[in-house]
Design a protein around this motif. Structure first.
Motif, PDB file in Angstrom:
ATOM      1  N   GLY A 165      77.537   8.090  31.595  1.00  0.00           N
ATOM      2  CA  GLY A 165      76.091   8.228  31.502  1.00  0.00           C
ATOM      3  C   GLY A 165      75.417   6.898  31.242  1.00  0.00           C
ATOM      4  N   THR A 166      74.113   6.874  31.484  1.00  0.00           N
ATOM      5  CA  THR A 166      73.311   5.671  31.285  1.00  0.00           C
ATOM      6  C   THR A 166      72.098   6.033  30.439  1.00  0.00           C
ATOM      7  OG1 THR A 166      74.007   4.761  33.405  1.00  0.00           O
ATOM      8  CG2 THR A 166      72.012   3.851  32.460  1.00  0.00           C
ATOM      9  N   LYS A 167      71.768   5.149  29.502  1.00  0.00           N
ATOM     10  CA  LYS A 167      70.587   5.323  28.656  1.00  0.00           C
ATOM     11  C   LYS A 167      69.719   4.073  28.772  1.00  0.00           C
ATOM     12  CE  LYS A 167      73.000   8.139  25.250  1.00  0.00           C
ATOM     13  NZ  LYS A 167      73.357   8.288  23.840  1.00  0.00           N
ATOM     14  N   LEU A 168      68.430   4.275  28.658  1.00  0.00           N
ATOM     15  CA  LEU A 168      67.481   3.173  28.678  1.00  0.00           C
ATOM     16  C   LEU A 168      66.781   3.145  27.325  1.00  0.00           C
ATOM     17  CD1 LEU A 168      66.171   0.973  30.452  1.00  0.00           C
ATOM     18  CD2 LEU A 168      64.434   2.656  31.061  1.00  0.00           C
ATOM     19  N   LYS A 169      66.854   2.006  26.655  1.00  0.00           N
ATOM     20  CA  LYS A 169      66.260   1.868  25.319  1.00  0.00           C
ATOM     21  C   LYS A 169      65.129   0.850  25.377  1.00  0.00           C
ATOM     22  CE  LYS A 169      67.558   0.602  20.599  1.00  0.00           C
ATOM     23  NZ  LYS A 169      68.681   0.193  19.745  1.00  0.00           N
ATOM     24  N   LEU A 170      63.953   1.269  24.938  1.00  0.00           N
ATOM     25  CA  LEU A 170      62.789   0.386  24.868  1.00  0.00           C
ATOM     26  C   LEU A 170      62.525   0.060  23.407  1.00  0.00           C
ATOM     27  CD1 LEU A 170      60.384   2.186  27.363  1.00  0.00           C
ATOM     28  CD2 LEU A 170      62.201   0.553  27.830  1.00  0.00           C
ATOM     29  N   VAL A 171      62.413  -1.214  23.096  1.00  0.00           N
ATOM     30  CA  VAL A 171      62.168  -1.661  21.731  1.00  0.00           C
ATOM     31  C   VAL A 171      60.751  -2.231  21.675  1.00  0.00           C
ATOM     32  CG1 VAL A 171      62.926  -3.165  19.858  1.00  0.00           C
ATOM     33  CG2 VAL A 171      64.615  -2.212  21.453  1.00  0.00           C
ATOM     34  N   PHE A 172      59.966  -1.723  20.723  1.00  0.00           N
ATOM     35  CA  PHE A 172      58.567  -2.110  20.586  1.00  0.00           C
ATOM     36  C   PHE A 172      58.359  -2.940  19.324  1.00  0.00           C
ATOM     37  CE2 PHE A 172      58.589   1.716  23.126  1.00  0.00           C
ATOM     38  CZ  PHE A 172      57.730   1.391  24.157  1.00  0.00           C
ATOM     39  N   ASP A 173      57.455  -3.908  19.410  1.00  0.00           N
ATOM     40  CA  ASP A 173      57.102  -4.776  18.284  1.00  0.00           C
ATOM     41  C   ASP A 173      55.972  -4.122  17.501  1.00  0.00           C
ATOM     42  OD1 ASP A 173      56.375  -6.757  16.534  1.00  0.00           O
ATOM     43  OD2 ASP A 173      55.948  -8.253  18.076  1.00  0.00           O
ATOM     44  N   TYR A 174      56.259  -3.755  16.258  1.00  0.00           N
ATOM     45  CA  TYR A 174      55.266  -3.104  15.401  1.00  0.00           C
ATOM     46  C   TYR A 174      54.630  -4.072  14.403  1.00  0.00           C
ATOM     47  CZ  TYR A 174      55.624   1.775  16.790  1.00  0.00           C
ATOM     48  OH  TYR A 174      55.527   2.964  17.477  1.00  0.00           O
ATOM     49  N   GLY A 175      54.783  -5.353  14.645  1.00  0.00           N
ATOM     50  CA  GLY A 175      54.143  -6.336  13.767  1.00  0.00           C
ATOM     51  C   GLY A 175      55.048  -6.757  12.617  1.00  0.00           C
ATOM     52  N   LEU A 176      54.416  -7.090  11.496  1.00  0.00           N
ATOM     53  CA  LEU A 176      55.128  -7.591  10.324  1.00  0.00           C
ATOM     54  C   LEU A 176      54.981  -6.621   9.158  1.00  0.00           C
ATOM     55  CD1 LEU A 176      53.945 -11.301  10.494  1.00  0.00           C
ATOM     56  CD2 LEU A 176      56.101 -10.358  11.331  1.00  0.00           C
ATOM     57  N   ASP A 177      56.021  -6.576   8.319  1.00  0.00           N
ATOM     58  CA  ASP A 177      55.937  -5.748   7.116  1.00  0.00           C
ATOM     59  C   ASP A 177      55.309  -6.551   5.982  1.00  0.00           C
ATOM     60  OD1 ASP A 177      57.941  -7.438   6.177  1.00  0.00           O
ATOM     61  OD2 ASP A 177      59.485  -5.903   6.110  1.00  0.00           O
ATOM     62  N   SER A 178      55.349  -6.000   4.779  1.00  0.00           N
ATOM     63  CA  SER A 178      54.709  -6.653   3.626  1.00  0.00           C
ATOM     64  C   SER A 178      55.381  -7.969   3.243  1.00  0.00           C
ATOM     65  CB  SER A 178      54.699  -5.705   2.426  1.00  0.00           C
ATOM     66  OG  SER A 178      56.022  -5.362   2.074  1.00  0.00           O
ATOM     67  N   GLU A 179      56.625  -8.172   3.703  1.00  0.00           N
ATOM     68  CA  GLU A 179      57.355  -9.412   3.412  1.00  0.00           C
ATOM     69  C   GLU A 179      57.363 -10.352   4.616  1.00  0.00           C
ATOM     70  OE1 GLU A 179      61.185  -8.153   2.108  1.00  0.00           O
ATOM     71  OE2 GLU A 179      60.406  -7.161   0.337  1.00  0.00           O
ATOM     72  N   ASN A 180      56.464 -10.112   5.552  1.00  0.00           N
ATOM     73  CA  ASN A 180      56.343 -10.915   6.774  1.00  0.00           C
ATOM     74  C   ASN A 180      57.606 -10.921   7.626  1.00  0.00           C
ATOM     75  OD1 ASN A 180      53.641 -11.595   6.574  1.00  0.00           O
ATOM     76  ND2 ASN A 180      54.082 -13.382   5.298  1.00  0.00           N
ATOM     77  N   LYS A 181      58.351  -9.828   7.594  1.00  0.00           N
ATOM     78  CA  LYS A 181      59.514  -9.665   8.460  1.00  0.00           C
ATOM     79  C   LYS A 181      59.110  -8.774   9.631  1.00  0.00           C
ATOM     80  CE  LYS A 181      62.901 -10.152   4.804  1.00  0.00           C
ATOM     81  NZ  LYS A 181      64.009  -9.535   4.088  1.00  0.00           N
ATOM     82  N   PRO A 182      59.611  -9.081  10.826  1.00  0.00           N
ATOM     83  CA  PRO A 182      59.223  -8.272  11.989  1.00  0.00           C
ATOM     84  C   PRO A 182      59.729  -6.836  11.896  1.00  0.00           C
ATOM     85  CG  PRO A 182      60.856  -9.921  12.589  1.00  0.00           C
ATOM     86  CD  PRO A 182      60.506 -10.159  11.163  1.00  0.00           C
ATOM     87  N   VAL A 183      58.925  -5.914  12.392  1.00  0.00           N
ATOM     88  CA  VAL A 183      59.283  -4.501  12.412  1.00  0.00           C
ATOM     89  C   VAL A 183      59.383  -4.068  13.878  1.00  0.00           C
ATOM     90  CG1 VAL A 183      58.562  -2.162  11.793  1.00  0.00           C
ATOM     91  CG2 VAL A 183      58.091  -4.070  10.241  1.00  0.00           C
ATOM     92  N   TYR A 184      60.523  -3.494  14.242  1.00  0.00           N
ATOM     93  CA  TYR A 184      60.749  -3.011  15.599  1.00  0.00           C
ATOM     94  C   TYR A 184      61.092  -1.530  15.549  1.00  0.00           C
ATOM     95  CZ  TYR A 184      61.235  -8.002  16.448  1.00  0.00           C
ATOM     96  OH  TYR A 184      61.017  -9.350  16.496  1.00  0.00           O
ATOM     97  N   LYS A 185      60.596  -0.796  16.512  1.00  0.00           N
ATOM     98  CA  LYS A 185      60.942   0.617  16.651  1.00  0.00           C
ATOM     99  C   LYS A 185      61.337   0.836  18.099  1.00  0.00           C
ATOM    100  CE  LYS A 185      58.103   2.271  12.888  1.00  0.00           C
ATOM    101  NZ  LYS A 185      57.185   3.295  12.411  1.00  0.00           N
ATOM    102  N   SER A 186      62.282   1.760  18.300  1.00  0.00           N
ATOM    103  CA  SER A 186      62.780   1.955  19.653  1.00  0.00           C
ATOM    104  C   SER A 186      62.675   3.409  20.090  1.00  0.00           C
ATOM    105  CB  SER A 186      64.237   1.500  19.739  1.00  0.00           C
ATOM    106  OG  SER A 186      65.057   2.307  18.919  1.00  0.00           O
ATOM    107  N   LYS A 187      62.690   3.575  21.393  1.00  0.00           N
ATOM    108  CA  LYS A 187      62.699   4.887  22.024  1.00  0.00           C
ATOM    109  C   LYS A 187      63.793   4.853  23.083  1.00  0.00           C
ATOM    110  CE  LYS A 187      61.352   8.928  23.432  1.00  0.00           C
ATOM    111  NZ  LYS A 187      61.809  10.101  22.733  1.00  0.00           N
ATOM    112  N   THR A 188      64.703   5.832  23.031  1.00  0.00           N
ATOM    113  CA  THR A 188      65.809   5.888  23.980  1.00  0.00           C
ATOM    114  C   THR A 188      65.615   7.054  24.933  1.00  0.00           C
ATOM    115  OG1 THR A 188      67.304   4.938  22.330  1.00  0.00           O
ATOM    116  CG2 THR A 188      68.321   6.067  24.194  1.00  0.00           C
TER     117      THR A 188
END
Length: 72
Positions: free
Chosen positions: A8-31
């Motif tokens: 099987g094959t899956k496609l995963k999209l990763v989105f940039d949700y900006g920065l958290d309170s500690e200025n670290k990047p936040v990413y969320k994905s949809k498969t």
């Protein structure tokens, strides 16, 4: 000799949700499962761009994940 069969094959999209309170990047994905096994990389890229354009968040990364069965 063992051979690998595409399961099987899956496609995963990763989105940039900006920065958290500690200025670290936040990413969320949809498969997306059950992607057509013989889809070309160009077709997957175009589909990901079209889906990504529907989101409020910028598309950060596109991943293609293939899984295989290994048998003799």
């Amino acid at each position: 000799m063992a051979e690998a069969y595409l399961k099987g094959t899956k496609l995963k999209l990763v989105f940039d949700y900006g920065l958290d309170s500690e200025n670290k990047p936040v990413y969320k994905s949809k498969t997306f499962n059950n992607v057509r096994r013989n889809a070309s990389n160009d077709e997957l890229y175009q589909a990901a761009q079209a889906i990504g354009s529907l989101s409020m968040h910028p598309l950060w990364e596109i991943e293609k994940n293939d899984s295989f069965n290994i048998d003799e």
